[in-house]
Enzyme design. Structure first.
Site, PDB file in Angstrom:
ATOM      1  N   ALA A  71      15.107  -6.487 -10.605  1.00 56.67           N
ATOM      2  CA  ALA A  71      16.428  -6.952 -10.168  1.00 56.67           C
ATOM      3  C   ALA A  71      17.457  -5.848 -10.315  1.00 56.67           C
ATOM      4  O   ALA A  71      17.585  -5.265 -11.396  1.00 56.67           O
ATOM      5  CB  ALA A  71      16.841  -8.154 -11.003  1.00 56.67           C
ATOM      6  N   ALA A  72      18.166  -5.542  -9.242  1.00 56.93           N
ATOM      7  CA  ALA A  72      19.187  -4.485  -9.299  1.00 56.93           C
ATOM      8  C   ALA A  72      20.027  -4.507  -8.037  1.00 56.93           C
ATOM      9  O   ALA A  72      19.603  -5.012  -6.997  1.00 56.93           O
ATOM     10  CB  ALA A  72      18.525  -3.113  -9.430  1.00 56.93           C
ATOM     11  N   SER A  74      21.299  -2.050  -5.254  1.00 56.79           N
ATOM     12  CA  SER A  74      20.626  -0.792  -4.880  1.00 56.79           C
ATOM     13  C   SER A  74      21.161  -0.121  -3.617  1.00 56.79           C
ATOM     14  O   SER A  74      20.437   0.616  -2.960  1.00 56.79           O
ATOM     15  CB  SER A  74      19.126  -1.057  -4.728  1.00 56.79           C
ATOM     16  OG  SER A  74      18.917  -1.969  -3.690  1.00 56.79           O
ATOM     17  N   TYR A 138      24.724   4.566  -8.135  1.00 56.06           N
ATOM     18  CA  TYR A 138      23.447   3.840  -8.204  1.00 56.06           C
ATOM     19  C   TYR A 138      22.440   4.619  -9.056  1.00 56.06           C
ATOM     20  O   TYR A 138      21.866   4.090 -10.010  1.00 56.06           O
ATOM     21  CB  TYR A 138      22.923   3.611  -6.773  1.00 56.06           C
ATOM     22  CG  TYR A 138      21.484   3.205  -6.712  1.00 56.06           C
ATOM     23  CD1 TYR A 138      21.061   2.001  -7.265  1.00 56.06           C
ATOM     24  CD2 TYR A 138      20.525   4.034  -6.113  1.00 56.06           C
ATOM     25  CE1 TYR A 138      19.719   1.628  -7.230  1.00 56.06           C
ATOM     26  CE2 TYR A 138      19.196   3.672  -6.062  1.00 56.06           C
ATOM     27  CZ  TYR A 138      18.798   2.466  -6.622  1.00 56.06           C
ATOM     28  OH  TYR A 138      17.473   2.115  -6.577  1.00 56.06           O
ATOM     29  N   ASN A 167      10.752   6.908  -0.995  1.00 58.63           N
ATOM     30  CA  ASN A 167      11.194   6.006   0.078  1.00 58.63           C
ATOM     31  C   ASN A 167      10.144   4.936   0.372  1.00 58.63           C
ATOM     32  O   ASN A 167       9.153   5.209   1.047  1.00 58.63           O
ATOM     33  CB  ASN A 167      11.529   6.823   1.323  1.00 58.63           C
ATOM     34  CG  ASN A 167      12.816   7.607   1.138  1.00 58.63           C
ATOM     35  OD1 ASN A 167      12.924   8.436   0.237  1.00 58.63           O
ATOM     36  ND2 ASN A 167      13.806   7.318   1.953  1.00 58.63           N
ATOM     37  N   LEU A 185      15.893   3.721   7.210  1.00 57.43           N
ATOM     38  CA  LEU A 185      15.493   4.297   8.499  1.00 57.43           C
ATOM     39  C   LEU A 185      14.413   3.483   9.230  1.00 57.43           C
ATOM     40  O   LEU A 185      14.609   3.114  10.398  1.00 57.43           O
ATOM     41  CB  LEU A 185      15.008   5.747   8.279  1.00 57.43           C
ATOM     42  CG  LEU A 185      14.562   6.470   9.539  1.00 57.43           C
ATOM     43  CD1 LEU A 185      15.724   6.640  10.513  1.00 57.43           C
ATOM     44  CD2 LEU A 185      13.957   7.840   9.199  1.00 57.43           C
ATOM     45  N   PHE A 203      21.145  10.974  11.461  1.00 59.35           N
ATOM     46  CA  PHE A 203      22.273  11.489  10.679  1.00 59.35           C
ATOM     47  C   PHE A 203      22.121  12.985  10.396  1.00 59.35           C
ATOM     48  O   PHE A 203      21.681  13.399   9.338  1.00 59.35           O
ATOM     49  CB  PHE A 203      22.423  10.706   9.377  1.00 59.35           C
ATOM     50  CG  PHE A 203      22.757   9.246   9.571  1.00 59.35           C
ATOM     51  CD1 PHE A 203      23.577   8.830  10.617  1.00 59.35           C
ATOM     52  CD2 PHE A 203      22.253   8.277   8.711  1.00 59.35           C
ATOM     53  CE1 PHE A 203      23.882   7.482  10.799  1.00 59.35           C
ATOM     54  CE2 PHE A 203      22.562   6.930   8.883  1.00 59.35           C
ATOM     55  CZ  PHE A 203      23.374   6.531   9.933  1.00 59.35           C
ATOM     56  N   GLY A 278      26.241  12.083   0.964  1.00 59.89           N
ATOM     57  CA  GLY A 278      25.347  11.849  -0.173  1.00 59.89           C
ATOM     58  C   GLY A 278      23.883  12.114   0.098  1.00 59.89           C
ATOM     59  O   GLY A 278      23.061  12.032  -0.809  1.00 59.89           O
ATOM     60  N   ASP A 279      23.504  12.398   1.349  1.00 58.22           N
ATOM     61  CA  ASP A 279      22.086  12.647   1.665  1.00 58.22           C
ATOM     62  C   ASP A 279      21.650  14.056   1.240  1.00 58.22           C
ATOM     63  O   ASP A 279      22.229  15.038   1.697  1.00 58.22           O
ATOM     64  CB  ASP A 279      21.857  12.554   3.189  1.00 58.22           C
ATOM     65  CG  ASP A 279      21.565  11.147   3.656  1.00 58.22           C
ATOM     66  OD1 ASP A 279      21.275  10.282   2.806  1.00 58.22           O
ATOM     67  OD2 ASP A 279      21.615  10.923   4.884  1.00 58.22           O
TER      68      ASP A 279
HETATM   69  N1  UFG Z   1      18.697   7.917   8.474  1.00 52.50           N
HETATM   70  C1  UFG Z   1      19.090   8.173   9.775  1.00 52.50           C
HETATM   71  N2  UFG Z   1      19.539   7.130  10.527  1.00 52.50           N
HETATM   72  C2  UFG Z   1      19.637   5.851  10.048  1.00 52.50           C
HETATM   73  C3  UFG Z   1      19.215   5.602   8.719  1.00 52.50           C
HETATM   74  C4  UFG Z   1      18.752   6.660   7.952  1.00 52.50           C
HETATM   75  O1  UFG Z   1      19.060   9.305  10.245  1.00 52.50           O
HETATM   76  O2  UFG Z   1      20.065   4.948  10.778  1.00 52.50           O
HETATM   77  C5  UFG Z   1      18.182   9.037   7.666  1.00 52.50           C
HETATM   78  C6  UFG Z   1      18.971   9.255   6.391  1.00 52.50           C
HETATM   79  O3  UFG Z   1      20.085  10.064   6.613  1.00 52.50           O
HETATM   80  C7  UFG Z   1      17.906   9.876   5.489  1.00 52.50           C
HETATM   81  C8  UFG Z   1      16.592   9.254   5.976  1.00 52.50           C
HETATM   82  O4  UFG Z   1      16.878   8.721   7.266  1.00 52.50           O
HETATM   83  O5  UFG Z   1      17.872  11.253   5.718  1.00 52.50           O
HETATM   84  C9  UFG Z   1      16.119   8.143   5.083  1.00 52.50           C
HETATM   85  O6  UFG Z   1      17.196   7.267   4.838  1.00 52.50           O
HETATM   86  P1  UFG Z   1      17.045   5.848   4.117  1.00 52.50           P
HETATM   87  O7  UFG Z   1      18.397   5.205   4.123  1.00 52.50           O
HETATM   88  O8  UFG Z   1      15.912   5.100   4.733  1.00 52.50           O
HETATM   89  O9  UFG Z   1      16.597   6.220   2.638  1.00 52.50           O
HETATM   90  P2  UFG Z   1      17.274   7.203   1.565  1.00 52.50           P
HETATM   91  O10 UFG Z   1      16.412   8.419   1.497  1.00 52.50           O
HETATM   92  O11 UFG Z   1      18.704   7.405   1.795  1.00 52.50           O
HETATM   93  O12 UFG Z   1      17.210   6.338   0.200  1.00 52.50           O
HETATM   94  C10 UFG Z   1      16.055   5.754  -0.339  1.00 52.50           C
HETATM   95  C11 UFG Z   1      16.442   4.471  -1.049  1.00 52.50           C
HETATM   96  C12 UFG Z   1      17.365   4.749  -2.201  1.00 52.50           C
HETATM   97  C13 UFG Z   1      16.732   5.737  -3.113  1.00 52.50           C
HETATM   98  C14 UFG Z   1      16.292   6.962  -2.360  1.00 52.50           C
HETATM   99  C15 UFG Z   1      15.540   7.852  -3.276  1.00 52.50           C
HETATM  100  O13 UFG Z   1      17.079   3.612  -0.161  1.00 52.50           O
HETATM  101  O14 UFG Z   1      17.594   3.552  -2.919  1.00 52.50           O
HETATM  102  O15 UFG Z   1      15.468   6.602  -1.262  1.00 52.50           O
HETATM  103  O16 UFG Z   1      14.948   8.874  -2.572  1.00 52.50           O
HETATM  104  F1  UFG Z   1      17.604   6.094  -4.070  1.00 52.50           F
END
Ligand code: UFG
Length: 320
Positions: A71-72, A74, A138, A167, A185, A203, A278-279
């Site tokens: 539970a969190a 996120s 987070y 991921n 994604l 992005f 933040g990416d």
């Molecule tokens: N992305 C796009 N278009 C979108 C959505 C995402 O280009 O519509 C890109 C993001 O910029 C990123 C990649 O796809 O480069 C993956 O993005 P996600 O949002 O799927 O996942 P994240 O890597 O941002 O984050 C995930 C979890 C977090 C965790 C992180 C740890 O959601 O909770 O992995 O690596 F902290």
């Protein structure tokens, strides 16, 4: 074992609860349904809808063999805008849970930590010894909980394991990802294939990676769940171990979209958009420790398999 699963109505928690039941464990799920779904709680689990901080002590008085704490809150973006929700919802709740475990002598804990505890990586392959400098609230709350777990484990003899997910994607049969606000994604790309969105936004195309788009390490949710069973079995009284869970291979956003095109047969229009705040450019796990010490063997590491399972789940829910 008799196990308490917090957040067992959410994506990863419900898949793990299903795996635990399949393996013969007795599972009680506690979830406040703030983001989870009651119908995601797998058959065979007892379900208690409650605030975990308030309910933990009463529940653990029943003598459990362990807790799996999923539970969190996120969402990275939300954590920056509303930190109180994350410090309160993640850290304070986890401290109440740890206190309840101490009070009732609950011997084992498996905690859902995250790659977000590392922040911008120093090296391409992140190990458990990499520096932890989270770039968002987070990740900071999850790191704080990891520190608290270490103290409680050594002081009170709890056998604890934190699993740092990279991921997570895919589905476990009929249990999969169902976020009200989708930011991830693969589900977003599959929504395009279903006709629920016109296109996917990429992005940023100017990252320091081979094709200019961000690289991530995708792990199948069933493989992730299996690591929790191994962690539970390997928890050692008084110790807190931390393991990364990923496949050690990075895929760019463009590679993910291409794989989704192959799996769905849909052209999936994509448009380049500005970078998302933040990416980090690249996040890839070394999971050597989980393989060597827990004996973890991911069986669904292929991105095509991960996307196929997510697609079957998404399509089935759409048709239902
Ligand atoms: N992305 C796009 N278009 C979108 C959505 C995402 O280009 O519509 C890109 C993001 O910029 C990123 C990649 O796809 O480069 C993956 O993005 P996600 O949002 O799927 O996942 P994240 O890597 O941002 O984050 C995930 C979890 C977090 C965790 C992180 C740890 O959601 O909770 O992995 O690596 F902290």
């Amino acid at each position: 074992m008799k196990l308490l699963v917090t957040g067992g109505a959410g994506y990863v928690g419900s898949v793990c609860a299903a795996r635990l039941v399949e393996s013969g464990h007795e599972v009680v799920v506690v979830d406040d349904l703030s983001t989870g779904h009651a119908d995601a709680v797998p058959d065979g689990c007892k379900f208690v809808q409650a605030d975990i901080a308030e309910a933990a002590s009463g529940l653990l008085a029943e003598s459990f063999d362990g807790v799996l704490h999923f539970a969190a809150k996120s969402l990275v973006g939300e954590s920056m805008e509303n930190p109180q929700k994350y410090w309160q919802g993640n850290v304070v709740t986890s401290l109440r849970l740890l206190d309840a475990m101490r009070e009732h002598g609950t011997p084992r804990l498996v905690f859902s930590s995250t790659a977000a505890t590392y922040g911008e990586p120093d090296s391409e392959l992140i190990t458990e010894d990499s520096s932890t400098r989270p770039t968002n609230t987070y990740g900071a709350t999850k790191l704080a909980i990891d520190h608290a777990i270490s103290s409680y484990a050594s002081a009170h003899g709890i056998g604890a394991v934190s699993l740092r997910y990279f991921n997570v994607a895919g589905a476990h049969g009929s249990i999969g990802e169902r976020h009200t606000v989708e930011t991830h994604l693969i589900p977003i790309v599959l929504q395009v294939a279903l006709g629920q969105r016109e296109q996917v936004q990429i992005f940023g195309e100017d990252w320091p990676t081979e094709d200019g788009t961000c690289v991530r390490d995708y792990i199948h949710v069933t493989d992730l769940a299996d690591a929790h069973l191994l962690a539970l079995r390997n928890a050692q009284a008084g110790q807190h171990r931390i393991y990364n869970l990923g496949n050690g291979t990075g895929f760019s956003v463009k590679q993910v979209i291409d794989t989704c095109r192959e799996v769905t047969g849909h052209p999936i229009p994509a448009k380049v958009a500005p970078r998302r705040a933040g990416d980090p450019a690249t996040l890839v796990a070394s999971s050597r420790a989980a393989r060597e010490e827990l004996g973890w063997r991911p069986e669904r590491a292929d991105l095509g398999v991960i996307v196929r399972d997510a697609w079957e789940f998404t399509r089935a829910r759409h048709q239902a």
